[in-house]
Design a protein around this motif. Structure first.
Motif, mmCIF file in Angstrom:
data_model
loop_
_atom_site.group_PDB
_atom_site.id
_atom_site.type_symbol
_atom_site.label_atom_id
_atom_site.label_comp_id
_atom_site.label_asym_id
_atom_site.label_seq_id
_atom_site.Cartn_x
_atom_site.Cartn_y
_atom_site.Cartn_z
ATOM 1 N N LYS A 127 -46.968 37.890 -38.632
ATOM 2 C CA LYS A 127 -47.908 38.561 -39.497
ATOM 3 C C LYS A 127 -49.015 37.843 -40.180
ATOM 4 C CE LYS A 127 -48.072 42.340 -43.003
ATOM 5 N NZ LYS A 127 -49.063 41.644 -44.099
ATOM 6 N N THR A 128 -50.289 38.176 -39.903
ATOM 7 C CA THR A 128 -51.125 37.348 -40.747
ATOM 8 C C THR A 128 -51.597 38.326 -41.745
ATOM 9 O OG1 THR A 128 -53.081 38.815 -39.615
ATOM 10 C CG2 THR A 128 -52.193 36.576 -38.627
ATOM 11 N N CYS A 133 -49.463 45.149 -40.218
ATOM 12 C CA CYS A 133 -47.830 45.107 -39.832
ATOM 13 C C CYS A 133 -47.609 43.726 -38.960
ATOM 14 C CB CYS A 133 -47.488 46.219 -38.891
ATOM 15 S SG CYS A 133 -48.194 46.512 -37.189
ATOM 16 N N ALA A 134 -46.225 43.638 -38.589
ATOM 17 C CA ALA A 134 -46.051 42.425 -38.006
ATOM 18 C C ALA A 134 -46.061 42.796 -36.546
ATOM 19 C CB ALA A 134 -44.657 41.758 -38.461
ATOM 20 N N CYS A 158 -43.807 45.894 -35.745
ATOM 21 C CA CYS A 158 -42.321 45.907 -36.230
ATOM 22 C C CYS A 158 -42.667 45.430 -37.829
ATOM 23 C CB CYS A 158 -41.594 45.116 -35.677
ATOM 24 S SG CYS A 158 -42.047 43.270 -35.828
ATOM 25 N N ALA A 159 -41.646 45.752 -38.744
ATOM 26 C CA ALA A 159 -41.951 45.322 -40.167
ATOM 27 C C ALA A 159 -41.690 43.955 -40.144
ATOM 28 C CB ALA A 159 -40.776 46.094 -40.932
ATOM 29 N N GLY A 163 -46.460 35.490 -42.407
ATOM 30 C CA GLY A 163 -45.778 34.344 -41.943
ATOM 31 C C GLY A 163 -45.112 34.470 -40.460
ATOM 32 N N THR A 164 -44.380 33.510 -40.125
ATOM 33 C CA THR A 164 -43.686 33.644 -38.787
ATOM 34 C C THR A 164 -42.471 33.300 -38.669
ATOM 35 O OG1 THR A 164 -46.024 32.723 -38.072
ATOM 36 C CG2 THR A 164 -44.147 32.548 -36.488
ATOM 37 N N THR A 165 -41.654 33.801 -37.862
ATOM 38 C CA THR A 165 -40.193 33.790 -37.834
ATOM 39 C C THR A 165 -40.025 33.656 -36.262
ATOM 40 O OG1 THR A 165 -39.530 35.077 -39.538
ATOM 41 C CG2 THR A 165 -37.769 34.761 -37.916
#
Length: 749
Positions: A127-128, A133-134, A158-159, A163-165
């Protein structure tokens, strides 16, 4: 046949050159970049740092092979970039080749995520800050794939936080050879922690967290606002941080293309470690350089004693135009101009700082060795305790004078020399809490409890109803067990592996221990004293390793334990199969299992007789067993279980593994104690109360006989023959008391 003289010889025809398939090319490239979970994590950390993250959280399962997840709060990835995110050579860092000479980011080739998608199941949630939303995307072989069958490949909203996962699951699932080489998950997790620790030291303003999946507390946790010394203290301990020295070196003119600056943290002469800890960052990139490491270690050659090593951290900033970062697939190495001159100037600065802070060093020595090399006390007994009145021993120490020698460290040019100043101090007094009080005439634990007459125990062993049980002699001359002469390379390799795996300190404990007593025969626990320490050991595990080594020592030259009358092999295996109920895990019937095991042993009875003295007659009678230790009789109630396990547990197809697994099963058979669930061949089976009482008495007498064998046969044999491996330290040895520590407890009372 000589090719020059043979007129019929024809050279081989050249094979056609073919273009490799794209999937094979990508998988080969992935193997060059992702060596193990730690190398994948390094690439992901660098991506997070490039994204400006201030918090990085890592979750690991099974050493990163099952799950490796990294979550950051960086700038994120735009949705429009997700379709080509995992394709090879897609990057935001480069546009032309000349950009390599100005590169200041960690990644630049765009191969990390692509490589991971070819050897694992890769998913991304990002998500930026400008998006509402992501988005979640899944990748396989560099391309978007649906999360579930029937869905589209488009990234799904998605929620998620800014950042990034990135989640990597089932790493190397499609490269079984690589996966089989990384089965030690504990080692892989240690490598992951090592990478995170080094990046946490270099980035003290960034929070790093690492934990195992399902664990409540992290194994690594650093705050987001600390300094390098504070990070060193948290991650490497106070002993390193308090001895740190700091220096900076630079080229002088920052405007030239060959300009550079460096910052170093390193320990002084008072810190000593068994292994060098060296952290090297060049332009904020974690790299390795054996040349720089050897040069910096050379600074300590005249300062530290032989075998001691320092802690060193070096942050080197070089003009990007002087650095070639594209010399290694994993960017583990870099090349830069004037490496030798830069290294020399850094080492000179380290020497000057060491000379400034190490004008006088203090070495402590011990004038009387009281035994014990396993542990070293961190605090010496000569220090006065705060809030306590001087004891008589401390007063005597003050009267005797100093017990330390000072060695001044002098500087001569860029080299160091240690000048020994001779100390004529009186011998240091050995205090009461450091004296070893042991005597072979002292009472053991067993002598403090009433036992039956020893002769009754021996008579019981003589009259055991189990066929072939030899009598136990109370007094016997210990005969040297000589190593048999064997020319088989497999046996020689197994013997050499024992020598290489020997743990010196644990072996020394066994060689010089004093037997205290058996705590619990069912749980195989005994107490040993060594020096001023008391250890609780699992004598069953030690006995199993002893009998394995004795079997390997006597390979091909065993004494025989004759069974008279010889029991039938098939009947013994039937007893064990009925007790184990092994038919639940196979489609074979119990009778078929018994026949298969008997056929395996019967077909190899010549080999068993020649190498192991396990004699099985042609009509299926077990005539003799290998005798590993004189005067020690194994529990023959375990014989059916032993013979049954020889079928499935021994690898009969490989010579080395066959010998190794057979000796392991033989050692397990020799371990004292009954087998859980195994029927007792020598005891009555009636359920009447009188018989039950009689069985209890027999068990008590048998337990006493077993205790005698453990104390008077097993432990003396361990003292003489056992080369203790390091694996026994994990769960089979526990230090339960130490005399100096006990004195400290009583002083508080």
């Amino acid at each position: 046949m000589d090719k020059d003289t043979d007129s019929s010889y024809e050279p081989p025809t050249p094979l056609p050159i073919r273009r490799l398939e794209e999937s094979l090319i990508n998988r080969i490239a992935a193997g060059e970049i992702i060596h193990r979970p730690a190398s994948a994590l390094k690439e992901l950390i660098e991506n997070s740092l490039d994204a400006g993250a201030t918090s990085i959280r890592v979750t690991v399962k099974d050493g990163g092979l099952k799950l490796l997840q990294i979550q950051d709060n960086g700038c994120g990835i735009r949705k429009s970039d997700l379709p080509i995110l995992a394709e090879r050579f897609t990057t935001s860092k480069l546009s032309t080749f000349s950009d390599l000479s100005r590169i200041s980011t960690y990644g630049f080739r765009g191969e990390a995520l692509a490589s991971m998608s070819h050897v694992s199941h890769l998913s991304v949630i990002t998500k930026t800050r400008s998006e509402t939303c992501a988005y979640r995307a899944h990748y396989m072989d560099g391309k978007l794939v649906p999360a579930q069958s029937g869905q589209t490949t488009e990234p799904k909203p998605c929620a998620g936080n800014d950042g990034t996962t990135i989640t990597i699951e089932n790493l190397f699932f499609n490269t079984p050879t690589r996966l089989s080489a990384l089965r030690n998950t504990s080692e892989e997790y240690s490598r992951i922690l090592d990478v995170l620790t080094k990046y946490a030291i270099h980035n003290p303003k960034i929070s790093f967290v690492c934990k195992k999946a399902g664990s409540g507390s992290p194994d690594l946790n650093t705050p987001a606002s600390s300094t390098i010394p504070q990070a060193v203290r948290m991650l490497y301990g106070q002993s390193v941080e308090k001895e740190l020295l700091h220096t900076t070196v630079s080229s002088g003119d920052p405007k030239t293309p060959e300009s550079w600056t460096s910052e170093a943290y390193f320990t002084n002469a008072n810190y000593q470690s068994k292994k060098t800890i060296f952290l090297l960052f060049i332009n904020h990139r974690l790299v390795e350089s054996s040349r720089i490491k050897r040069a910096m270690e050379g600074v300590y050659h005249g300062v530290l004693p032989k075998g001691a090593s320092p802690f060193m951290y070096l942050d080197l900033q070089i003009d990007p135009r002087s650095v070639d970062v594209n010399v290694h697939p994993t960017k583990k190495e870099v090349h830069f101009l004037n490496e030798e001159d830069i290294t020399m100037k850094i080492c000179d600065a380290l020497q000057e700082k060491l000379a400034e802070k190490s004008q006088s060093r203090t070495f402590e020595y011990q004038t009387l060795l009281t035994g014990g090399t396993l542990d070293l006390d961190e605090k010496k007994n000569g220090k006065k305790r705060k809030g306590k009145v001087d004891s008589e021993d401390e007063k005597e120490e003050k009267e005797e004078g100093p017990s330390r020698c000072e060695y001044p460290v002098l500087q001569k040019g860029l080299a160091f020399s240690l000048v020994l100043r001779v100390c004529l101090a009186a011998p240091k007094k050995v205090y009461s809490h450091h004296k070893v009080r042991t005597s072979l005439a002292d009472r053991t634990l067993d002598s403090m409890f009433p036992v039956v007459n020893t002769s009754q125990v021996v008579d019981k062993k003589k009259t055991s109803s189990t066929p072939g049980t030899p009598s136990v002699q109370l007094t016997s001359r210990y005969k040297e067990i000589k190593e048999s002469e064997c020319f088989l390379s497999s046996v020689r390799n197994l013997r050499s592996a024992l020598v290489k795996g020997k743990h010196k300190a644990l072996t020394e404990i066994l060689e010089k221990h004093t037997f205290v007593g058996i705590v619990d025969t069912n749980r195989c626990l005994s107490l040993l004293q060594y020096s001023t320490k008391l250890y609780l050991v699992n004598h069953g595990a030690f006995a199993e390793e002893l009998f394995y080594q004795l079997g390997l020592r006597q390979f091909g030259d065993f004494s025989r334990l004759k069974l008279d009358p010889p029991p039938p092999l098939k009947k013994l295996v039937e007893i064990a199969v009925d007790a184990e109920d092994v038919s639940q895990d196979t489609e074979l019937t119990k009778l078929q299992i018994v026949d298969r095991i008997v056929n395996i042993l019967q077909s190899r009875r010549d080999m068993l007789a020649e190498y192991f003295s396990l004699n099985i007659s042609s009509d299926g009678l077990v005539e003799s067993l290998p005798l590993l230790l004189k005067d020690y009789t194994p529990n023959l109630d375990k014989l059916p279980h032993f013979l049954m396990r020889l079928g499935p547990q021994v690898n009969w197809n490989s010579e080395a593994e066959c010998f190794d697994t057979f000796l392991r099963e033989l050692a397990y058979f020799y371990v004292p104690g009954p087998v859980a669930g195994e029927p007792s061949l020598g005891l009555p089976t009636s359920s009447s109360s009188s018989n039950q009482n009689k069985m209890t008495k027999e068990e008590e007498e048998g337990d006493n006989a077993e205790r005698w064998q453990i104390q008077h046969i097993l432990f003396p044999a361990m003292r003489r023959y056992l080369m203790a491996p390091k694996s026994l330290l994990d769960v089979d040895v526990v230090q339960v008391a130490d005399l100096p520590d006990l004195y400290k407890v009583f002083e508080r009372c």
